[in-house]
Enzyme design. Structure first.
Site, PDB file in Angstrom:
ATOM      1  N   HIS A  82       4.526  21.044  -2.191  1.00 16.56           N
ATOM      2  CA  HIS A  82       4.418  22.555  -2.274  1.00 16.56           C
ATOM      3  C   HIS A  82       5.547  22.875  -1.359  1.00 16.56           C
ATOM      4  O   HIS A  82       5.299  23.428  -0.223  1.00 16.56           O
ATOM      5  CB  HIS A  82       3.228  23.207  -2.239  1.00 16.56           C
ATOM      6  CG  HIS A  82       3.423  24.644  -2.046  1.00 16.56           C
ATOM      7  ND1 HIS A  82       4.040  25.519  -2.873  1.00 16.56           N
ATOM      8  CD2 HIS A  82       3.217  25.374  -0.798  1.00 16.56           C
ATOM      9  CE1 HIS A  82       3.921  26.724  -2.713  1.00 16.56           C
ATOM     10  NE2 HIS A  82       3.284  26.763  -1.575  1.00 16.56           N
TER      11      HIS A  82
ATOM     12  N   ASP B 233       3.665  27.244  -8.005  1.00 20.42           N
ATOM     13  CA  ASP B 233       4.834  26.874  -8.350  1.00 20.42           C
ATOM     14  C   ASP B 233       4.829  26.581  -9.943  1.00 20.42           C
ATOM     15  O   ASP B 233       5.910  27.140 -10.583  1.00 20.42           O
ATOM     16  CB  ASP B 233       5.455  25.759  -7.576  1.00 20.42           C
ATOM     17  CG  ASP B 233       4.795  25.576  -6.254  1.00 20.42           C
ATOM     18  OD1 ASP B 233       5.744  25.786  -5.490  1.00 20.42           O
ATOM     19  OD2 ASP B 233       3.869  25.651  -5.862  1.00 20.42           O
TER      20      ASP B 233
ATOM     21  N   ARG C 211       4.674  30.204 -11.494  1.00 21.30           N
ATOM     22  CA  ARG C 211       6.112  30.841 -11.343  1.00 21.30           C
ATOM     23  C   ARG C 211       7.005  30.367 -12.263  1.00 21.30           C
ATOM     24  O   ARG C 211       7.898  31.095 -13.087  1.00 21.30           O
ATOM     25  CB  ARG C 211       6.600  30.760 -10.031  1.00 21.30           C
ATOM     26  CG  ARG C 211       6.030  31.260  -8.758  1.00 21.30           C
ATOM     27  CD  ARG C 211       6.687  31.111  -7.548  1.00 21.30           C
ATOM     28  NE  ARG C 211       6.098  31.978  -6.561  1.00 21.30           N
ATOM     29  CZ  ARG C 211       5.795  31.643  -5.156  1.00 21.30           C
ATOM     30  NH1 ARG C 211       6.016  30.469  -4.732  1.00 21.30           N
ATOM     31  NH2 ARG C 211       5.411  32.545  -4.559  1.00 21.30           N
TER      32      ARG C 211
END
Ligand code: NAD
Length: 315
Positions: free
Chosen positions: A179, A152, A155
């Protein structure tokens, strides 16, 4: 600190995620020996042959083999990517029951064979399954790591880097917490090429909206990718390879892995994503970021989400 010598990794679960990880590992030449286990033996044999045919072009030799649980005896790491995958529209938390049973059975077989290294878990819901692996293994919590919010955060860094037209390595920002849907960005301590994001958002309300939108795109990215191609694999494969390098090379780098919390952020007895120092001992310490009031509220919600389900499963 474990006593392992050499750098053999056993990968359990060679689906889309496992094979993307294996491919990244071979390309980076991080390990001497990668033994892979999967219940789908035919497909595994094909993947192992295919991977070995690329080794000549890799920076160093990796022996890739069809593994058995006996391989765990002298492995430095066991990486778990096995399990039922997220279906379109299914949340990671809905996967929990199916995958806790799979974890218990896998960990039983790993430990029976004298494993004494570091577990790295990617299967979802990763924070709860990392907790399940820790419980089932009986190992110290430092030696059981989940991939947490490493993907994450990657990203988020990528998307912010596109907005600012800098390399993602110049974006220093973490996503922490579950998550999953309750995760949060820690904007208050984030900076891009040395410029604090919080200061920019104070000065410019549009900036605030833009970065919140980028966070939402980060949080929901998996749903879009799964909808488009059935699974997410390359990003998580490279994230797992990054964590593996940190352990095998005893790097002591901070990565936002799923770590056992003991009071950090007011959370206890859960695995959640937070920056932590990763080295040959696993997680040598969790780092507690300073959160502002709004971030702390978001964190508390994330903790409650995981803790409620954890209590239902583990009591
Ligand atoms: N942590 C993350 O950031 C992240 C990102 C993407 C996916 N995932 C998770 O990773 C897991 C794998 O996803 P995928 O897309 O590769 O799924 P997949 O269905 O392609 O692969 C799963 C593999 O596990 C194997 N398997 C199932 N039970 C097994 C067992 N008991 N022993 C050995 N092998 C077994 C299957 O045969 C299959 O090859 C899922 O739980 C998914 O949600 C995590």
């Amino acid at each position: 600190m474990t006593n392992f010598v050499g750098n053999k990794v056993v990968l359990i679960g060679a689906g889309d995620v496992g094979i993307a990880y294996a491919y990244a590992l071979v390309n980076q030449g991080t390990v001497d020996h990668l033994a892979i286990i999967d219940i789908d033996e035919k497909k595994l044999e094909g993947n192992v042959m295919d991977l070995n045919h690329g080794v000549v072009w890799a920076p160093s030799r990796t022996r890739v083999t069809v593994g058995t649980y006996e391989d765990c005896k002298d492995a430095s790491m066991v990486v778990i990517c096995a399990g039922a995958a997220q279906k379109p529209g299914e949340t990671r938390l809905q996967l929990v029951d199916k995958n806790v049973n799979i974890m218990n059975s896998i960990v039983g077989d790993v430990m029976k064979n004298g494993f004494d290294g570091i577990f790295l878990v990617a299967s979802n819901p990763v924070d709860l399954l990392t907790y399940a692996v820790w419980k089932a293994s009986g190992l110290p919590h430092e030696r059981v790591i989940g991939s947490g919010t490493v993907l994450d955060s990657a990203r988020y860094r990528y998307m912010l880097s596109e907005m600012e037209n800098v390399a993602p390595t110049s974006v220093h920002a973490y996503i922490i917490g579950e998550h999953g849907d309750s995760e949060l960005p820690v904007v208050s301590s984030a900076n891009i090429a040395g410029v604090h994001m919080s200061r920019r958002s104070e000065e410019d309300p549009d900036y605030n909206q833009r970065i919140e939108k980028i966070f939402e795109q980060t949080r929901d990215a998996a749903y879009h990718i799964i909808d488009a191609k059935g699974s997410t694999s390359y990003g998580i494969g490279m994230a797992l390879a990054r964590i593996t390098r940190a352990v095998i090379q005893n790097q002591g780098v901070a990565l936002p892995v799923s770590t056992y919390l003991q009071g950090e952020y007011g959370a206890e007895d859960v695995y959640m994503g937070t920056p932590a120092i990763v080295d040959r001992s696993g997680v040598s310490r969790a780092i507690e970021l300073q959160l502002d009031e709004h971030e702390q509220e978001r964190f508390n919600k994330s903790f409650n989400t995981l803790n409620d389900i954890k209590k239902e499963i583990f009591g």
